[in-house]
Design a protein around this motif. Sequence first.
Motif, PDB file in Angstrom:
ATOM      1  N   SER A  59      38.614  23.424  40.620  1.00 22.82           N
ATOM      2  CA  SER A  59      39.638  24.050  41.458  1.00 22.82           C
ATOM      3  C   SER A  59      39.596  25.571  41.401  1.00 22.82           C
ATOM      4  O   SER A  59      40.035  26.233  42.332  1.00 22.82           O
ATOM      5  CB  SER A  59      41.023  23.563  41.060  1.00 22.82           C
ATOM      6  OG  SER A  59      41.416  24.144  39.847  1.00 22.82           O
ATOM      7  N   ILE A  60      39.059  26.140  40.318  1.00 22.38           N
ATOM      8  CA  ILE A  60      39.070  27.602  40.203  1.00 22.38           C
ATOM      9  C   ILE A  60      37.682  28.208  40.340  1.00 22.38           C
ATOM     10  O   ILE A  60      37.517  29.407  40.135  1.00 22.38           O
ATOM     11  CB  ILE A  60      39.716  28.069  38.885  1.00 22.38           C
ATOM     12  CG1 ILE A  60      38.896  27.629  37.682  1.00 22.38           C
ATOM     13  CG2 ILE A  60      41.136  27.597  38.780  1.00 22.38           C
ATOM     14  CD1 ILE A  60      39.383  28.206  36.387  1.00 22.38           C
ATOM     15  N   ALA A  61      36.713  27.401  40.690  1.00 21.25           N
ATOM     16  CA  ALA A  61      35.331  27.897  40.765  1.00 21.25           C
ATOM     17  C   ALA A  61      35.205  29.114  41.668  1.00 21.25           C
ATOM     18  O   ALA A  61      34.453  30.032  41.377  1.00 21.25           O
ATOM     19  CB  ALA A  61      34.396  26.783  41.230  1.00 21.25           C
ATOM     20  N   GLY A  62      35.957  29.173  42.743  1.00 20.48           N
ATOM     21  CA  GLY A  62      35.859  30.296  43.662  1.00 20.48           C
ATOM     22  C   GLY A  62      36.872  31.397  43.420  1.00 20.48           C
ATOM     23  O   GLY A  62      36.846  32.424  44.073  1.00 20.48           O
ATOM     24  N   ALA A  63      37.763  31.183  42.471  1.00 21.63           N
ATOM     25  CA  ALA A  63      38.809  32.172  42.216  1.00 21.63           C
ATOM     26  C   ALA A  63      38.225  33.374  41.485  1.00 21.63           C
ATOM     27  O   ALA A  63      37.596  33.239  40.455  1.00 21.63           O
ATOM     28  CB  ALA A  63      39.938  31.555  41.404  1.00 21.63           C
ATOM     29  N   VAL A  64      38.434  34.536  42.039  1.00 15.31           N
ATOM     30  CA  VAL A  64      37.907  35.766  41.451  1.00 15.31           C
ATOM     31  C   VAL A  64      38.537  36.036  40.098  1.00 15.31           C
ATOM     32  O   VAL A  64      37.878  36.472  39.162  1.00 15.31           O
ATOM     33  CB  VAL A  64      38.159  36.956  42.410  1.00 15.31           C
ATOM     34  CG1 VAL A  64      37.724  38.250  41.786  1.00 15.31           C
ATOM     35  CG2 VAL A  64      37.447  36.732  43.727  1.00 15.31           C
ATOM     36  N   ALA A  65      39.835  35.771  39.961  1.00 13.60           N
ATOM     37  CA  ALA A  65      40.558  36.133  38.741  1.00 13.60           C
ATOM     38  C   ALA A  65      40.187  35.262  37.544  1.00 13.60           C
ATOM     39  O   ALA A  65      40.375  35.681  36.414  1.00 13.60           O
ATOM     40  CB  ALA A  65      42.062  36.041  38.985  1.00 13.60           C
ATOM     41  N   THR A  66      39.678  34.060  37.768  1.00 17.82           N
ATOM     42  CA  THR A  66      39.430  33.172  36.645  1.00 17.82           C
ATOM     43  C   THR A  66      37.962  32.791  36.533  1.00 17.82           C
ATOM     44  O   THR A  66      37.296  33.227  35.635  1.00 17.82           O
ATOM     45  CB  THR A  66      40.313  31.917  36.751  1.00 17.82           C
ATOM     46  OG1 THR A  66      40.123  31.337  38.030  1.00 17.82           O
ATOM     47  CG2 THR A  66      41.769  32.252  36.563  1.00 17.82           C
ATOM     48  N   GLY A  67      37.489  31.990  37.421  1.00 14.04           N
ATOM     49  CA  GLY A  67      36.101  31.545  37.386  1.00 14.04           C
ATOM     50  C   GLY A  67      35.855  30.531  36.288  1.00 14.04           C
ATOM     51  O   GLY A  67      36.566  30.469  35.297  1.00 14.04           O
ATOM     52  N   ALA A  68      34.829  29.716  36.461  1.00  7.97           N
ATOM     53  CA  ALA A  68      34.518  28.642  35.510  1.00  7.97           C
ATOM     54  C   ALA A  68      34.093  29.176  34.152  1.00  7.97           C
ATOM     55  O   ALA A  68      34.454  28.611  33.119  1.00  7.97           O
ATOM     56  CB  ALA A  68      33.438  27.737  36.090  1.00  7.97           C
ATOM     57  N   THR A  69      33.351  30.275  34.108  1.00  3.96           N
ATOM     58  CA  THR A  69      32.933  30.849  32.827  1.00  3.96           C
ATOM     59  C   THR A  69      34.145  31.336  32.043  1.00  3.96           C
ATOM     60  O   THR A  69      34.250  31.119  30.834  1.00  3.96           O
ATOM     61  CB  THR A  69      31.956  32.023  33.046  1.00  3.96           C
ATOM     62  OG1 THR A  69      30.869  31.546  33.832  1.00  3.96           O
ATOM     63  CG2 THR A  69      31.443  32.558  31.737  1.00  3.96           C
ATOM     64  N   GLY A  70      35.056  31.992  32.732  1.00  9.75           N
ATOM     65  CA  GLY A  70      36.289  32.445  32.089  1.00  9.75           C
ATOM     66  C   GLY A  70      37.119  31.283  31.579  1.00  9.75           C
ATOM     67  O   GLY A  70      37.766  31.388  30.537  1.00  9.75           O
ATOM     68  N   LEU A  71      37.109  30.177  32.292  1.00  7.97           N
ATOM     69  CA  LEU A  71      37.853  28.989  31.875  1.00  7.97           C
ATOM     70  C   LEU A  71      37.309  28.455  30.561  1.00  7.97           C
ATOM     71  O   LEU A  71      38.070  28.136  29.651  1.00  7.97           O
ATOM     72  CB  LEU A  71      37.811  27.911  32.957  1.00  7.97           C
ATOM     73  CG  LEU A  71      38.512  26.600  32.613  1.00  7.97           C
ATOM     74  CD1 LEU A  71      40.009  26.829  32.398  1.00  7.97           C
ATOM     75  CD2 LEU A  71      38.268  25.565  33.695  1.00  7.97           C
ATOM     76  N   ASP A  72      35.994  28.352  30.435  1.00  4.31           N
ATOM     77  CA  ASP A  72      35.382  27.874  29.195  1.00  4.31           C
ATOM     78  C   ASP A  72      35.811  28.736  28.015  1.00  4.31           C
ATOM     79  O   ASP A  72      36.197  28.221  26.958  1.00  4.31           O
ATOM     80  CB  ASP A  72      33.856  27.891  29.298  1.00  4.31           C
ATOM     81  CG  ASP A  72      33.317  26.829  30.240  1.00  4.31           C
ATOM     82  OD1 ASP A  72      34.075  25.927  30.634  1.00  4.31           O
ATOM     83  OD2 ASP A  72      32.123  26.918  30.583  1.00  4.31           O
ATOM     84  N   ALA A  73      35.758  30.049  28.187  1.00  3.96           N
ATOM     85  CA  ALA A  73      36.121  30.973  27.107  1.00  3.96           C
ATOM     86  C   ALA A  73      37.606  30.858  26.778  1.00  3.96           C
ATOM     87  O   ALA A  73      37.997  30.900  25.607  1.00  3.96           O
ATOM     88  CB  ALA A  73      35.766  32.401  27.500  1.00  3.96           C
TER      89      ALA A  73
END
Length: 142
Positions: A59-73
Motif C-alpha cells: 500500500s505504501i510502495a508509491g508513497a514518497v514519505a514512506t516507501g518499502a525500504t523505509g517500512l523495513d527499517a
Amino acid sequence: MPQANVYAVASKDIVFESFDGEAVVLDLASGKYFGFSDSGSRVWQALSSGVGAQALAGSIAGAVATGATGLDAFIAQLVELGLLVPSDGTAQPLPDELAAELAAAKEPLNVSVHDDLADLIIVDPIHEVEEPLGWPAVKQAS
C-alpha cells in the motif's frame, strides 16, 4: 520485505492510544513513551492490529514519505525497541481508510523515544497492584 509478515505488541506492559490519528505508546515496564510521525502512527496502528507487513508494503510502495525500504527499517526499529515481536497469527487485511491515510501521509516514518517521565511512571503505585483487587491493594513482593 520484512522478515516476518505479522507482528504483535511485545508485552502487556505496552499500552497505546491514538489521539486525533497520532499514536502514543507507553512501556509501563521501562517508563519510556514513544511518539510517531503521521505515517508512523498509521503503520503502528496497522501492525499492532495484525495487518501484515506485506499488505503495508504494497500500500505504501508509491508513497514518497514512506516507501518499502523505509517500512523495513521502521519495523526493525520497533522490534529493536521491544514494542513489537514477530507473530504466528494470521495477517489481517489493511482497512481502506487506513491505506488512504498512509498514502496521504506527508512525513517520513519516524518514532521518537522519550524517557523524561520514566522515573515517575515506574514508581506510580497504581501500576503496582494486585490484579483482582486493584488499587489501593499494593502488590506484595514474592
